[in-house]
Design a protein around this motif. Structure first.
Motif, mmCIF file in Angstrom:
data_model
loop_
_atom_site.group_PDB
_atom_site.id
_atom_site.type_symbol
_atom_site.label_atom_id
_atom_site.label_comp_id
_atom_site.label_asym_id
_atom_site.label_seq_id
_atom_site.Cartn_x
_atom_site.Cartn_y
_atom_site.Cartn_z
ATOM 1 N N ASN A 183 0.828 -1.211 0.000
ATOM 2 C CA ASN A 183 0.000 0.000 0.000
ATOM 3 C C ASN A 183 0.863 1.262 0.000
ATOM 4 O O ASN A 183 0.571 2.246 -0.704
ATOM 5 N N TYR A 184 1.934 1.221 0.780
ATOM 6 C CA TYR A 184 2.823 2.377 0.886
ATOM 7 C C TYR A 184 3.532 2.651 -0.442
ATOM 8 O O TYR A 184 3.685 3.811 -0.851
ATOM 9 N N ALA A 185 3.948 1.575 -1.131
ATOM 10 C CA ALA A 185 4.623 1.740 -2.423
ATOM 11 C C ALA A 185 3.693 2.384 -3.448
ATOM 12 O O ALA A 185 4.095 3.282 -4.210
ATOM 13 N N ILE A 186 2.432 1.939 -3.460
ATOM 14 C CA ILE A 186 1.449 2.533 -4.378
ATOM 15 C C ILE A 186 1.282 4.017 -4.065
ATOM 16 O O ILE A 186 1.232 4.872 -4.965
ATOM 17 N N THR A 187 1.216 4.336 -2.770
ATOM 18 C CA THR A 187 1.047 5.733 -2.332
ATOM 19 C C THR A 187 2.243 6.598 -2.755
ATOM 20 O O THR A 187 2.072 7.715 -3.270
ATOM 21 N N ILE A 188 3.442 6.082 -2.549
ATOM 22 C CA ILE A 188 4.654 6.832 -2.888
ATOM 23 C C ILE A 188 4.733 7.075 -4.394
ATOM 24 O O ILE A 188 5.075 8.184 -4.847
ATOM 25 N N VAL A 189 4.385 6.045 -5.165
ATOM 26 C CA VAL A 189 4.430 6.192 -6.632
ATOM 27 C C VAL A 189 3.508 7.322 -7.082
ATOM 28 O O VAL A 189 3.912 8.215 -7.847
ATOM 29 N N TYR A 190 2.277 7.319 -6.597
ATOM 30 C CA TYR A 190 1.341 8.358 -7.030
ATOM 31 C C TYR A 190 1.747 9.729 -6.493
ATOM 32 O O TYR A 190 1.622 10.750 -7.184
ATOM 33 N N SER A 191 2.264 9.768 -5.249
ATOM 34 C CA SER A 191 2.704 11.046 -4.680
ATOM 35 C C SER A 191 3.831 11.650 -5.504
ATOM 36 O O SER A 191 3.854 12.869 -5.766
ATOM 37 N N LEU A 192 4.786 10.832 -5.948
ATOM 38 C CA LEU A 192 5.881 11.327 -6.785
ATOM 39 C C LEU A 192 5.375 11.831 -8.128
ATOM 40 O O LEU A 192 5.826 12.871 -8.626
ATOM 41 N N VAL A 193 4.403 11.092 -8.696
ATOM 42 C CA VAL A 193 3.822 11.527 -9.979
ATOM 43 C C VAL A 193 3.176 12.893 -9.821
ATOM 44 O O VAL A 193 3.361 13.810 -10.648
ATOM 45 N N GLY A 229 10.037 7.865 5.904
ATOM 46 C CA GLY A 229 8.872 8.735 5.779
ATOM 47 C C GLY A 229 7.598 8.122 6.296
ATOM 48 O O GLY A 229 6.504 8.670 6.101
ATOM 49 N N ILE A 230 7.716 6.988 7.006
ATOM 50 C CA ILE A 230 6.521 6.285 7.493
ATOM 51 C C ILE A 230 5.765 7.128 8.507
ATOM 52 O O ILE A 230 4.524 7.137 8.539
ATOM 53 N N SER A 231 6.499 7.897 9.330
ATOM 54 C CA SER A 231 5.844 8.684 10.374
ATOM 55 C C SER A 231 4.977 9.806 9.814
ATOM 56 O O SER A 231 4.164 10.389 10.536
ATOM 57 N N LEU A 232 5.131 10.107 8.514
ATOM 58 C CA LEU A 232 4.299 11.153 7.906
ATOM 59 C C LEU A 232 2.823 10.776 7.903
ATOM 60 O O LEU A 232 1.963 11.645 7.742
ATOM 61 N N HIS A 233 2.533 9.489 8.105
ATOM 62 C CA HIS A 233 1.127 9.055 8.161
ATOM 63 C C HIS A 233 0.379 9.755 9.294
ATOM 64 O O HIS A 233 -0.848 9.872 9.244
ATOM 65 N N TYR A 273 -5.784 16.103 -7.679
ATOM 66 C CA TYR A 273 -4.642 15.211 -7.507
ATOM 67 C C TYR A 273 -4.316 15.038 -6.025
ATOM 68 O O TYR A 273 -4.019 13.935 -5.550
ATOM 69 N N THR A 274 -4.349 16.147 -5.297
ATOM 70 C CA THR A 274 -4.015 16.105 -3.865
ATOM 71 C C THR A 274 -5.002 15.225 -3.093
ATOM 72 O O THR A 274 -4.611 14.478 -2.190
ATOM 73 N N ILE A 275 -6.289 15.313 -3.463
ATOM 74 C CA ILE A 275 -7.319 14.514 -2.779
ATOM 75 C C ILE A 275 -7.055 13.027 -2.965
ATOM 76 O O ILE A 275 -7.064 12.242 -1.992
ATOM 77 N N PHE A 276 -6.794 12.588 -4.193
ATOM 78 C CA PHE A 276 -6.521 11.164 -4.430
ATOM 79 C C PHE A 276 -5.237 10.737 -3.736
ATOM 80 O O PHE A 276 -5.138 9.622 -3.215
ATOM 81 N N MET A 277 -4.245 11.630 -3.718
ATOM 82 C CA MET A 277 -2.995 11.323 -3.029
ATOM 83 C C MET A 277 -3.239 11.112 -1.533
ATOM 84 O O MET A 277 -2.728 10.167 -0.924
#
Length: 842
Positions: free
Chosen positions: A49-59, A169-173, A79-83
């Motif tokens: 789940n985190y990898a999917i999140t990071i990929v979209y956040s970078l995009v 960056g896990i604590s950013l949750h 974009y921010t909402i989906f991120m």
């Protein structure tokens, strides 16, 4: 005007956000459904789940930088909402590994899904129908409150999360709910700016949240006030019952009451001493999954916690919600256990109106750790009325080891010493009798390396309804059996008429039926009742035979009638009964005996019909032989043993010391645990039926009851009696006749000393040993070695039927018969070996 499809085709980043959100949610939900609750599995799911999140956040960030350089705030809010939604899914995946919030209650889980869905649809409002726009904005407004709640709860983590983010960056949750709250407010304001009418939907969502919180808080305050009021009133009145009993009788049995009582046992509360919500550790005295309910947290913040201690709250939960299994003492955790497979093997004796059931259960420990994962399995089996446990086995090193019968105190002491003090893997299992037709089974240790298996044998009467006999399945509470499979085998000593088999049963041979299926706890088997067999069972110089129970119908004009009123009674029932008994002396119990009259009957009924259960003090009945008690059962109530030490129990104990039988008519088939135990102790001349039959009996001045004596016990559910006689003639009847006879006679004998420490008498223990049955005074225990039995002073019973089995039917040879058999065998052996002996001596 562009369609939604055209808009998405032109915006690849939004389309990517939709697809990745969908994939991430599926990954999260699938893993939750499969209950992949081990450490390695949870981390794997989180990192996916985190990898999917990071990929979209970078995009999103790279695209925003390319378009606006350092003016990232100009980027499209969609974009921010989906991120952020992806970050929220990742946060809840992380929560499975690093438990900040306990598992969400059902309504919270549904609301989170609806909030995220509404938030994701908000950018596309212009493409939706007007009614759907209002629906989405309503939930967007609720999501602001919901995300705001989570954001406030996580404030204690904000300071430490910032420097910790330098790692992965896990604590950013920790900041996700705060950011979601801010951006949801911005999105809601933009939506209102474009569509003015949506302001009413947003206001409606906010109002809905405020009303729900206010209503829950008011209910919390109201119930808490009632708890204090009834406790104080009982104390001032020097009540005969403990405060917790009076409280559980009177507070409303709803969801709010349950959450109040389970606060800090199941539901997290606001912690003023620690880190607000997430810092306090939950108590493990109550075996139920810990859950997070924001309404409970807010109620404890605004209204405070209730003044009852844990012991009182657990007692109330047992009495109001039948939570006895969850409240059992646990020496080790059993969180990772599940019931994997069940074999139900049933031998039915229609001509004796009884059955013997063996339940073989396989227990799996799902913990991924191969060391340190030992757990204790605790089961509560619910038995048909009048049933008794007659065997227990535990598989140790692949071999079935049968239990020894001993006193309840010895068995309990041995098990607790091995499991609770020594913490050794000594493979004990124990079974204890419980009130209300229940038994508890404990098995230790259940390890991740192998499944554990145990077998329980129950001797049960068949319930007679009209011309039919009914076999009721024995179900249990314990390690979940949601995914368990079951093999069911039914075999009959004779084929009865009109046999109604459970679904899926196939005939394997004559009188033997089998089904392989998913586990089903609730099923019955019905067939026509045949004639009773005249065969006997003989053991230890006595024979046992079954007969139709003798029903005595006598003229009965009670001098006083006592009504045991509670919430199960309807006003129509009370009024109809009052018309038939108003000329007699009628009493109810409302803190004291109150005689009913025309001017007070409705007031008394209104008060007493609010009680969750009733505990009628039968010691108040001054002339038992000339009185009639009319009751209607409730599903839950305190057990008789729960009242030990109270003034109520002391008076009841004195009353039971001299045998007195009160005529009790129970309206309907249900009995409260309190009445059920008194009935088993033979306190009543018992009759059951509907209101119409009661009115007819009162009109005719007749009362029916079964006749019992010192040599006869009645099993009223089956409509039979078992008679003991001095007759050594062998018969073909099953040994379960003796087991049922002994159990019923033991219950009758322990009645007069039930609340006393000396109610375990040698002759009662001897009777239990002979029949090898679990009772209030006896338990079955399996220990690993003979040395274990010896060090706890547990010996195998000599003059005993031993553990029951599928083959244990017919007569057991008497001691002198064993001698004859041995002598005969030696003589036969001598003549067989005689030629060989002659050759040796030649």
């Amino acid at each position: 005007m562009k369609t939604l499809r055209e808009a998405l085709l032109k915006d690849n980043i939004t389309s990517l956000g939709i697809w990745l959100t969908f994939i991430s949610a599926i990954v999260f939900l699938l893993c939750g459904t499969l209950e992949n609750r081990n450490e390695g599995g949870d981390f794997s799911v989180f990192f996916l789940n985190y990898a999917i999140t990071i990929v979209y956040s970078l995009v999103v960030l790279i695209t925003a930088f390319k378009r606006y350089k350092w003016g990232l705030s100009k980027s499209k809010i969609d974009y921010t909402i989906f991120m952020l939604i992806l970050w929220l899914i990742s946060a809840f995946a992380l929560n499975r590994v690093m438990n900040v919030f306990d598992d969400s209650v059902t309504w919270l889980s549904i609301l989170l899904v609806l909030s995220c869905t509404s938030l994701a649809l908000t950018p596309f409002l212009e493409y939706l129908l007007p009614a759907f726009k209002h629906f989405i904005c309503f939930f967007v407004s609720i999501s602001i409150m919901l995300f705001g709640y989570f954001a406030l709860s996580l404030i204690p983590l904000y300071i430490i999360s910032a420097p910790a983010a330098l790692g992965l960056g896990i604590s950013l949750h920790s900041y996700v709910p705060l950011l979601l709250t801010i951006f949801t407010i911005i999105l809601a304001l933009k939506s209102v700016k474009r569509h003015k009418g949506l302001i009413f939907s947003l206001a409606g969502g906010l109002l809905f949240c405020l009303v729900a919180i206010a209503y829950f808080n008011y209910s919390w305050y109201s119930i808490n006030s009632k708890i204090t009021k009834f406790a104080n009133r009982n104390t001032l009145a020097e009540g005969k019952l403990p405060n917790w009993v009076v409280i559980s009788q009177n507070i409303p049995a709803g969801k709010v009451s349950e959450r109040i009582l389970k606060s800090d046992l199941v539901y997290k509360t606001f912690n003023t001493d620690g880190n607000w919500l997430w810092g306090n550790f939950m108590n493990r005295r109550f075996d139920e999954k810990q859950q997070h309910d924001p309404l409970v947290v807010l109620a404890t913040l605004f209204q405070g916690k209730i003044s009852l201690d844990e012991t009182e709250r657990i007692k109330i939960l047992e009495s109001m919600y039948d939570s006895r299994h969850q409240a059992q003492e646990r020496l080790w955790s059993g969180d990772e256990l599940e019931t994997r497979n069940i074999i139900t093997n049933v031998r039915i004796f229609p001509e004796y109106r009884m059955a013997y059931t063996e339940k073989i259960l396989n227990i799996r420990n799902k913990d991924s750790r191969k060391w340190g994962g030992n757990q204790e399995a605790i089961y509560t089996f619910h038995l048909p009325e009048g049933s008794v446990v007659s065997s227990l086995s535990l598989w140790i090193a692949g071999k079935e080891e049968k239990a020894y019968l001993t006193t309840k105190s010895k068995a309990d002491s041995a098990y607790k010493q091995i499991v609770g003090v020594e913490h050794e893997q000594r493979d004990p299992s124990v079974i204890h009798w419980q009130e209300g037709n229940k038994v508890s089974v404990r098995v230790f240790p259940c390890t991740p390396t192998e499944d554990r298996k145990f077998k329980l044998g129950i001797t049960s009467p068949l319930r007679k309804t009209g011309s039919q006999l009914v076999y009721e399945n024995i179900y249990f509470d314990g390690p979940t059996a949601n995914d368990a499979t079951e093999t069911l085998q039914l075999n009959f000593s004779m084929i009865p008429g009109h046999l109604n088999l459970p679904d899926g049963c196939e005939e394997m041979s004559k009188g033997v039926y089998q089904a392989n299926r998913d586990y089903e706890p609730d099923w019955q088997l019905r067939f026509i009742a045949p004639k009773l067999s005249p065969e006997t069972f003989s053991f230890d110089g006595k024979s046992y035979q079954i007969y139709e129970a003798v029903i005595t119908e006598s003229t009965f004009r009670p001098a006083a009638i006592y009504l045991d009123l509670n919430k199960q009674w309807t006003k129509d029932e009370f009024d109809a009964l009052w018309e038939a008994i108003k000329t007699k002396t009628v009493y109810v119990f409302n803190d004291k005996l109150v005689q009913l009259r025309e001017d007070n009957k409705d007031i008394e009924f209104e008060q007493l019909s609010k009680l969750n259960f009733s505990l009628f003090p039968i010691y108040k009945i001054t002339r038992p032989a000339q009185s009639l008690l009319i009751s209607k059962g409730t599903p839950a109530s305190p057990n008789l043993s729960d009242l030990k030490g109270s003034e109520f129990a002391n008076r009841l104990s004195s009353y039971l010391e001299t045998p007195k039988e009160v005529a009790l008519y129970n309206i309907g088939d249900e009995l409260s645990p309190y009445i059920k135990t008194l009935k088993e102790l033979r306190v009543f001349k018992y009759q059951t039926g509907d209101l119409k039959n009661l009115l007819n009996a009162l009109s005719a001045s007749k009362y029916q009851s079964f006749r019992e004596d010192s040599a006869t016990v009645v099993i009223d559910a089956s409509g039979v009696s078992i008679r003991q006689s001095r007759n050594e003639k062998a018969g073909k009847a099953p040994d379960h006749l003796l087991r049922l006879f002994a159990y019923n006679r033991i219950m009758k004998k322990v009645a007069e000393r039930y609340f006393r420490d000396d109610f375990i008498q040698p002759e009662i223990i001897a009777e239990a040993e002979k029949a090898n049955i679990v009772s209030p005074v006896s338990s079955l225990i399996v220990l690993e070695t003979q040395k274990d039995y010896e060090r706890f002073g547990i010996e195998e019973s000599k003059n005993s039927l031993k553990n029951a089995s599928m083959k244990s039917s017919g007569a057991v040879p008497e001691p002198h018969e064993w001698v004859l058999i041995l002598l005969t065998s030696l003589i036969v052996l001598y003549f067989i070996k005689r030629p060989s002996l002659k050759k040796l001596t030649a």
